[in-house]
Design a protein around this motif. Structure first.
Motif, PDB file in Angstrom:
ATOM      1  N   ASP A  95      64.460  66.975  48.759  1.00  0.00           N
ATOM      2  CA  ASP A  95      64.775  66.527  50.189  1.00  0.00           C
ATOM      3  C   ASP A  95      65.919  67.640  50.791  1.00  0.00           C
ATOM      4  OD1 ASP A  95      64.807  65.533  52.615  1.00  0.00           O
ATOM      5  OD2 ASP A  95      66.229  63.891  52.184  1.00  0.00           O
TER       6      ASP A  95
ATOM      7  N   GLU B  36      51.465  73.825  52.147  1.00  0.00           N
ATOM      8  CA  GLU B  36      51.814  74.757  51.329  1.00  0.00           C
ATOM      9  C   GLU B  36      50.490  75.482  50.640  1.00  0.00           C
ATOM     10  OE1 GLU B  36      53.896  75.493  47.123  1.00  0.00           O
ATOM     11  OE2 GLU B  36      55.381  75.786  48.737  1.00  0.00           O
TER      12      GLU B  36
ATOM     13  N   MET C 229      57.429  63.076  53.797  1.00  0.00           N
ATOM     14  CA  MET C 229      57.946  64.535  54.034  1.00  0.00           C
ATOM     15  C   MET C 229      57.407  65.482  52.962  1.00  0.00           C
ATOM     16  SD  MET C 229      61.653  65.825  54.213  1.00  0.00           S
ATOM     17  CE  MET C 229      61.862  65.701  52.442  1.00  0.00           C
ATOM     18  N   VAL C 230      57.537  65.015  51.742  1.00  0.00           N
ATOM     19  CA  VAL C 230      57.199  65.883  50.674  1.00  0.00           C
ATOM     20  C   VAL C 230      55.636  66.286  50.696  1.00  0.00           C
ATOM     21  CG1 VAL C 230      56.971  66.026  48.055  1.00  0.00           C
ATOM     22  CG2 VAL C 230      59.037  65.267  49.033  1.00  0.00           C
TER      23      VAL C 230
ATOM     24  N   ASP D 280      64.481  76.982  59.058  1.00  0.00           N
ATOM     25  CA  ASP D 280      63.088  76.980  58.883  1.00  0.00           C
ATOM     26  C   ASP D 280      62.487  77.784  57.845  1.00  0.00           C
ATOM     27  OD1 ASP D 280      62.306  75.473  61.117  1.00  0.00           O
ATOM     28  OD2 ASP D 280      62.033  77.357  62.447  1.00  0.00           O
TER      29      ASP D 280
ATOM     30  N   PHE E  87      54.851  68.690  53.119  1.00  0.00           N
ATOM     31  CA  PHE E  87      55.019  69.859  52.634  1.00  0.00           C
ATOM     32  C   PHE E  87      54.080  70.539  51.476  1.00  0.00           C
ATOM     33  CE2 PHE E  87      56.882  72.434  49.154  1.00  0.00           C
ATOM     34  CZ  PHE E  87      57.194  73.563  49.816  1.00  0.00           C
TER      35      PHE E  87
ATOM     36  N   CYS F  20      61.503  72.767  51.475  1.00  0.00           N
ATOM     37  CA  CYS F  20      61.640  71.466  51.302  1.00  0.00           C
ATOM     38  C   CYS F  20      62.105  71.138  50.058  1.00  0.00           C
ATOM     39  CB  CYS F  20      60.187  70.884  51.697  1.00  0.00           C
ATOM     40  SG  CYS F  20      60.084  68.945  51.417  1.00  0.00           S
TER      41      CYS F  20
ATOM     42  N   LYS G 198      65.888  70.576  52.544  1.00  0.00           N
ATOM     43  CA  LYS G 198      65.789  71.290  54.109  1.00  0.00           C
ATOM     44  C   LYS G 198      66.242  70.400  55.024  1.00  0.00           C
ATOM     45  CE  LYS G 198      62.796  73.553  57.422  1.00  0.00           C
ATOM     46  NZ  LYS G 198      61.200  73.957  57.457  1.00  0.00           N
ATOM     47  N   SER G 199      66.040  69.146  54.998  1.00  0.00           N
ATOM     48  CA  SER G 199      66.634  68.449  55.791  1.00  0.00           C
ATOM     49  C   SER G 199      68.176  68.197  55.830  1.00  0.00           C
ATOM     50  CB  SER G 199      65.788  66.850  55.634  1.00  0.00           C
ATOM     51  OG  SER G 199      66.273  66.099  54.507  1.00  0.00           O
TER      52      SER G 199
ATOM     53  N   GLU H  46      69.848  69.982  58.716  1.00  0.00           N
ATOM     54  CA  GLU H  46      69.198  70.270  60.120  1.00  0.00           C
ATOM     55  C   GLU H  46      70.413  69.800  60.889  1.00  0.00           C
ATOM     56  OE1 GLU H  46      65.789  67.781  59.724  1.00  0.00           O
ATOM     57  OE2 GLU H  46      64.247  69.254  59.001  1.00  0.00           O
TER      58      GLU H  46
ATOM     59  N   SER I 186      59.371  80.215  53.870  1.00  0.00           N
ATOM     60  CA  SER I 186      58.553  79.770  54.630  1.00  0.00           C
ATOM     61  C   SER I 186      58.537  80.760  55.891  1.00  0.00           C
ATOM     62  CB  SER I 186      58.739  78.277  55.150  1.00  0.00           C
ATOM     63  OG  SER I 186      60.103  78.231  55.663  1.00  0.00           O
TER      64      SER I 186
END
Length: 223
Positions: free
Chosen positions: A137, A22, A14-15, A156, A18, A160, A139-140, A143, A31
């Protein structure tokens, strides 16, 4: 392969995604590409204002972390990416620690635990010490399943990788938890206690925070 190793691999991927997505010219904490008139909702504008207000120390640390993750290929093979980042920050002279929070169940907040990084920074204005929270971690954590369009727009916007003070983080939690509650209700879903403000605050702001024994700080000219 155990569940911890799988979670670490997912976090690393995930990172990495990202970092690769970017662009150098994009804002560190935003974002907001492709915005429409829908995004003029008050919560969205307030969140944008909070994320867009970046202190020099926050931007400095954020850029350092991005640089570490871009340039250090062996970081993706480590068994604990957060520990590796703490080590790298301390090599560059930061008072960084791996923080493990835990909290017990109360009538409105189930128990849990969490792990993130913090840095103790000198505060020249009042002679005290400020605290920067780093979460790779971030943003997650906000969710939802079946989010409304308005809530999806808010998440959104979240970075991240979060780097910021406790005050900024608390404001973000307040906005997102309120919006999450509304989103779940509009979708006809039950609002679980782990989506409440108290639970989310406990992840980063719990009084029960154990800091991993820091390694000796090593001076390094290699950034």
């Amino acid at each position: 392969m155990g569940s911890q190793e799988l979670e670490e691999e997912e976090l690393v991927q995930m990172v990495r995604d990202f970092i690769e997505s970017e662009s150098p010219s994009s804002p560190s904490f935003s974002s907001s590409q492709g915005l429409g008139t829908f995004n003029q909702q008050p919560n969205y504008l307030t969140l944008q204002e909070i994320l867009g207000s970046v202190e020099d120390t926050e931007d400095e640390v954020h850029q350092k972390i991005l640089k570490y993750l871009r340039n250090k290929n062996t970081a993706w093979k480590t068994t604990n990416l957060k520990k590796w980042l703490v080590m790298r920050l301390r090599m560059d002279g930061y008072d960084a620690s791996l923080c493990r929070t835990s909290w017990v169940t109360t009538y409105n907040c189930p128990g849990g635990d969490y792990e993130y990084i913090d840095i103790m920074m000198d505060n020249d204005e009042n002679g005290g010490v400020g605290r920067l929270i780093i979460d790779i971690d971030f943003k997650s954590q906000f969710e939802l399943a079946r989010p409304t369009t308005s809530y999806a727009q808010l998440t959104d916007t979240l970075p991240c990788i979060f780097v910021g003070c406790e005050t900024k983080l608390n404001k973000i939690i307040s906005i997102l938890c309120t919006a999450a509650k509304q989103s779940l209700k509009e979708s006809g879903l039950h609002v679980p206690p782990w989506r409440g403000t108290n639970y989310m605050q406990s992840k980063w702001l719990s009084d029960h925070c154990q800091k991993v024994q820091p390694i000796p700080r090593i001076s390094s000219n290699n950034s």
